[in-house]
Design a protein around this motif. Structure first.
Motif, mmCIF file in Angstrom:
data_model
loop_
_atom_site.group_PDB
_atom_site.id
_atom_site.type_symbol
_atom_site.label_atom_id
_atom_site.label_comp_id
_atom_site.label_asym_id
_atom_site.label_seq_id
_atom_site.Cartn_x
_atom_site.Cartn_y
_atom_site.Cartn_z
ATOM 1 N N PHE A 56 -1.246 3.170 -2.409
ATOM 2 C CA PHE A 56 -0.022 3.301 -3.190
ATOM 3 C C PHE A 56 0.085 4.692 -3.819
ATOM 4 C CE2 PHE A 56 0.274 -1.235 -2.754
ATOM 5 C CZ PHE A 56 1.636 -1.494 -2.829
ATOM 6 N N LYS A 57 -1.032 5.211 -4.270
ATOM 7 C CA LYS A 57 -1.038 6.550 -4.864
ATOM 8 C C LYS A 57 -0.594 7.589 -3.834
ATOM 9 C CE LYS A 57 -4.109 9.594 -7.473
ATOM 10 N NZ LYS A 57 -5.471 9.765 -8.001
ATOM 11 N N THR A 58 -1.104 7.493 -2.614
ATOM 12 C CA THR A 58 -0.738 8.419 -1.545
ATOM 13 C C THR A 58 0.737 8.274 -1.172
ATOM 14 O OG1 THR A 58 -2.989 8.358 -0.671
ATOM 15 C CG2 THR A 58 -1.265 9.109 0.835
ATOM 16 N N ILE A 59 1.195 7.038 -1.037
ATOM 17 C CA ILE A 59 2.594 6.784 -0.669
ATOM 18 C C ILE A 59 3.524 7.278 -1.767
ATOM 19 C CG2 ILE A 59 4.299 4.980 -0.193
ATOM 20 C CD1 ILE A 59 1.865 3.392 1.041
ATOM 21 N N ARG A 60 3.165 7.011 -3.011
ATOM 22 C CA ARG A 60 4.003 7.460 -4.129
ATOM 23 C C ARG A 60 4.133 8.979 -4.137
ATOM 24 N NH1 ARG A 60 3.389 5.738 -10.467
ATOM 25 N NH2 ARG A 60 5.350 6.673 -11.127
ATOM 26 N N VAL A 85 6.478 10.018 -1.300
ATOM 27 C CA VAL A 85 7.872 9.705 -1.593
ATOM 28 C C VAL A 85 8.427 10.672 -2.642
ATOM 29 C CG1 VAL A 85 9.404 7.969 -2.632
ATOM 30 C CG2 VAL A 85 7.748 7.292 -0.899
ATOM 31 N N GLU A 86 7.682 10.915 -3.711
ATOM 32 C CA GLU A 86 8.157 11.815 -4.766
ATOM 33 C C GLU A 86 8.370 13.232 -4.242
ATOM 34 O OE1 GLU A 86 5.324 11.355 -7.927
ATOM 35 O OE2 GLU A 86 6.292 9.522 -8.663
ATOM 36 N N GLN A 87 7.533 13.660 -3.314
ATOM 37 C CA GLN A 87 7.643 15.015 -2.778
ATOM 38 C C GLN A 87 8.747 15.135 -1.726
ATOM 39 O OE1 GLN A 87 4.032 16.539 -1.080
ATOM 40 N NE2 GLN A 87 4.910 18.548 -0.684
ATOM 41 N N ASN A 88 8.880 14.137 -0.866
ATOM 42 C CA ASN A 88 9.779 14.251 0.277
ATOM 43 C C ASN A 88 11.078 13.452 0.180
ATOM 44 O OD1 ASN A 88 8.056 15.923 2.121
ATOM 45 N ND2 ASN A 88 6.663 14.225 1.709
ATOM 46 N N ARG A 125 -1.545 -8.082 8.282
ATOM 47 C CA ARG A 125 -1.609 -6.875 7.457
ATOM 48 C C ARG A 125 -0.216 -6.285 7.274
ATOM 49 N NH1 ARG A 125 -4.807 -2.934 10.549
ATOM 50 N NH2 ARG A 125 -4.839 -4.445 12.211
ATOM 51 N N VAL A 126 0.028 -5.731 6.092
ATOM 52 C CA VAL A 126 1.251 -4.978 5.818
ATOM 53 C C VAL A 126 0.830 -3.523 5.648
ATOM 54 C CG1 VAL A 126 3.228 -4.680 4.283
ATOM 55 C CG2 VAL A 126 2.290 -6.981 4.679
ATOM 56 N N MET A 127 1.384 -2.668 6.515
ATOM 57 C CA MET A 127 1.016 -1.256 6.555
ATOM 58 C C MET A 127 2.244 -0.401 6.210
ATOM 59 S SD MET A 127 -2.132 -1.603 7.785
ATOM 60 C CE MET A 127 -2.589 0.016 8.366
ATOM 61 N N ALA A 128 1.991 0.742 5.602
ATOM 62 C CA ALA A 128 3.022 1.774 5.405
ATOM 63 C C ALA A 128 2.417 3.036 6.008
ATOM 64 C CB ALA A 128 3.337 1.959 3.937
ATOM 65 N N GLY A 129 2.942 3.422 7.153
ATOM 66 C CA GLY A 129 2.271 4.473 7.913
ATOM 67 C C GLY A 129 0.957 3.903 8.388
ATOM 68 N N ASP A 130 -0.123 4.645 8.195
ATOM 69 C CA ASP A 130 -1.430 4.106 8.582
ATOM 70 C C ASP A 130 -2.212 3.615 7.366
ATOM 71 O OD1 ASP A 130 -1.999 6.567 7.495
ATOM 72 O OD2 ASP A 130 -3.365 7.198 9.081
ATOM 73 N N LEU A 131 -1.503 3.355 6.266
ATOM 74 C CA LEU A 131 -2.139 2.884 5.037
ATOM 75 C C LEU A 131 -1.814 1.414 4.808
ATOM 76 C CD1 LEU A 131 -1.162 5.882 2.744
ATOM 77 C CD2 LEU A 131 -3.368 5.499 3.851
ATOM 78 N N GLN A 132 -2.845 0.614 4.594
ATOM 79 C CA GLN A 132 -2.606 -0.791 4.298
ATOM 80 C C GLN A 132 -2.193 -0.934 2.842
ATOM 81 O OE1 GLN A 132 -5.540 -3.503 5.714
ATOM 82 N NE2 GLN A 132 -4.528 -5.268 4.817
ATOM 83 N N VAL A 133 -1.176 -1.791 2.595
ATOM 84 C CA VAL A 133 -0.692 -2.014 1.231
ATOM 85 C C VAL A 133 -0.802 -3.473 0.805
ATOM 86 C CG1 VAL A 133 0.817 0.007 1.215
ATOM 87 C CG2 VAL A 133 1.720 -2.188 2.001
ATOM 88 N N VAL A 189 9.441 -3.665 9.594
ATOM 89 C CA VAL A 189 10.266 -4.341 8.607
ATOM 90 C C VAL A 189 10.472 -3.383 7.432
ATOM 91 C CG1 VAL A 189 8.274 -5.422 7.471
ATOM 92 C CG2 VAL A 189 10.518 -6.480 7.270
ATOM 93 N N THR A 190 11.604 -3.499 6.761
ATOM 94 C CA THR A 190 11.856 -2.647 5.603
ATOM 95 C C THR A 190 11.167 -3.246 4.384
ATOM 96 O OG1 THR A 190 13.994 -2.003 6.509
ATOM 97 C CG2 THR A 190 13.631 -1.566 4.180
ATOM 98 N N GLY A 191 10.458 -2.398 3.663
ATOM 99 C CA GLY A 191 9.787 -2.821 2.439
ATOM 100 C C GLY A 191 10.340 -2.066 1.247
ATOM 101 N N ARG A 192 10.494 -2.754 0.132
ATOM 102 C CA ARG A 192 10.925 -2.123 -1.116
ATOM 103 C C ARG A 192 9.696 -2.010 -2.015
ATOM 104 N NH1 ARG A 192 16.172 -4.386 -3.456
ATOM 105 N NH2 ARG A 192 17.040 -2.949 -1.914
ATOM 106 N N PHE A 193 9.357 -0.788 -2.378
ATOM 107 C CA PHE A 193 8.150 -0.509 -3.149
ATOM 108 C C PHE A 193 8.473 -0.335 -4.623
ATOM 109 C CE2 PHE A 193 6.600 0.079 0.970
ATOM 110 C CZ PHE A 193 5.222 0.221 0.949
ATOM 111 N N HIS A 194 7.569 -0.830 -5.456
ATOM 112 C CA HIS A 194 7.624 -0.590 -6.891
ATOM 113 C C HIS A 194 6.296 0.061 -7.263
ATOM 114 C CE1 HIS A 194 8.110 -1.017 -11.178
ATOM 115 N NE2 HIS A 194 6.910 -1.566 -11.208
ATOM 116 N N PHE A 195 6.384 1.250 -7.843
ATOM 117 C CA PHE A 195 5.182 1.972 -8.271
ATOM 118 C C PHE A 195 5.088 1.896 -9.785
ATOM 119 C CE2 PHE A 195 6.805 4.199 -4.460
ATOM 120 C CZ PHE A 195 5.733 3.978 -3.614
#
Length: 156
Positions: free
Chosen positions: A65-69, A72-75, A100-108, A132-138
């Motif tokens: 989540f830290k990597t994904i956040r 997202v904040e940068q791009n 498994r639920v993955m975002a890119g190659d990161l499991q969430v 599938v589309t996922g809605r993330f909350h950080f």
């Protein structure tokens, strides 16, 4: 003579170290390419816009989540929807029906155990994975909710 021998050994170890780095880079590139090809080939699941499907186990994937956040904040500042990848995981040692639920190659996280057997069976029928589309909350408690219906339906 000792200086020549020392120089030859040093050159050999530098060459070997560089070769290992090149091999590791090539393997990482090949892994990323295989993952991208698998994700591109996977069907996209229909949703109803409600993002009602819960994901569990997010607390085990804080680094993801830290990597994904950060990405997202940068791009894509302000975005909270990310394409996720569902992967049937019958070799999971804790649950043979795991998904498994993955975002890119990161499991969430995972699909909840209560419905994982149904989703895994349908994923296997679709080739073992789907997008599938996922809605993330950080935040203090990271979370993901998926926009999907059960039984799974693919977009045309």
């Amino acid at each position: 003579m000792e200086i020549l021998l020392f120089g030859a050994l040093l050159a050999f170890f530098i060459w070997r170290s560089n070769r290992k780095k090149q091999k590791a880079t090539l393997e990482a590139y090949q892994h990323a390419l295989q993952y991208a090809n698998a994700m591109n080939a996977a069907p996209y699941l229909k949703g109803d816009g409600s993002f009602s499907q819960e994901v569990v186990g997010e607390s085990f994937y804080k680094d993801s989540f830290k990597t994904i956040r950060a990405y997202v904040e940068q791009n894509h500042p302000g975005e909270d929807e990310i394409v996720c990848f569902l992967v049937a995981d019958p070799s999971n040692k804790f649950d043979k029906n795991a998904v498994r639920v993955m975002a890119g190659d990161l499991q969430v996280g995972h699909i909840p155990r209560e419905i994982a057997d149904i989703v895994q069976g349908q994923l296997i029928d679709l080739g073992g994975s789907a997008k599938v589309t996922g809605r993330f909350h950080f935040g203090k408690h990271n979370s993901v909710r998926l926009d999907m219906k059960i039984p799974l339906e693919t977009q045309d």
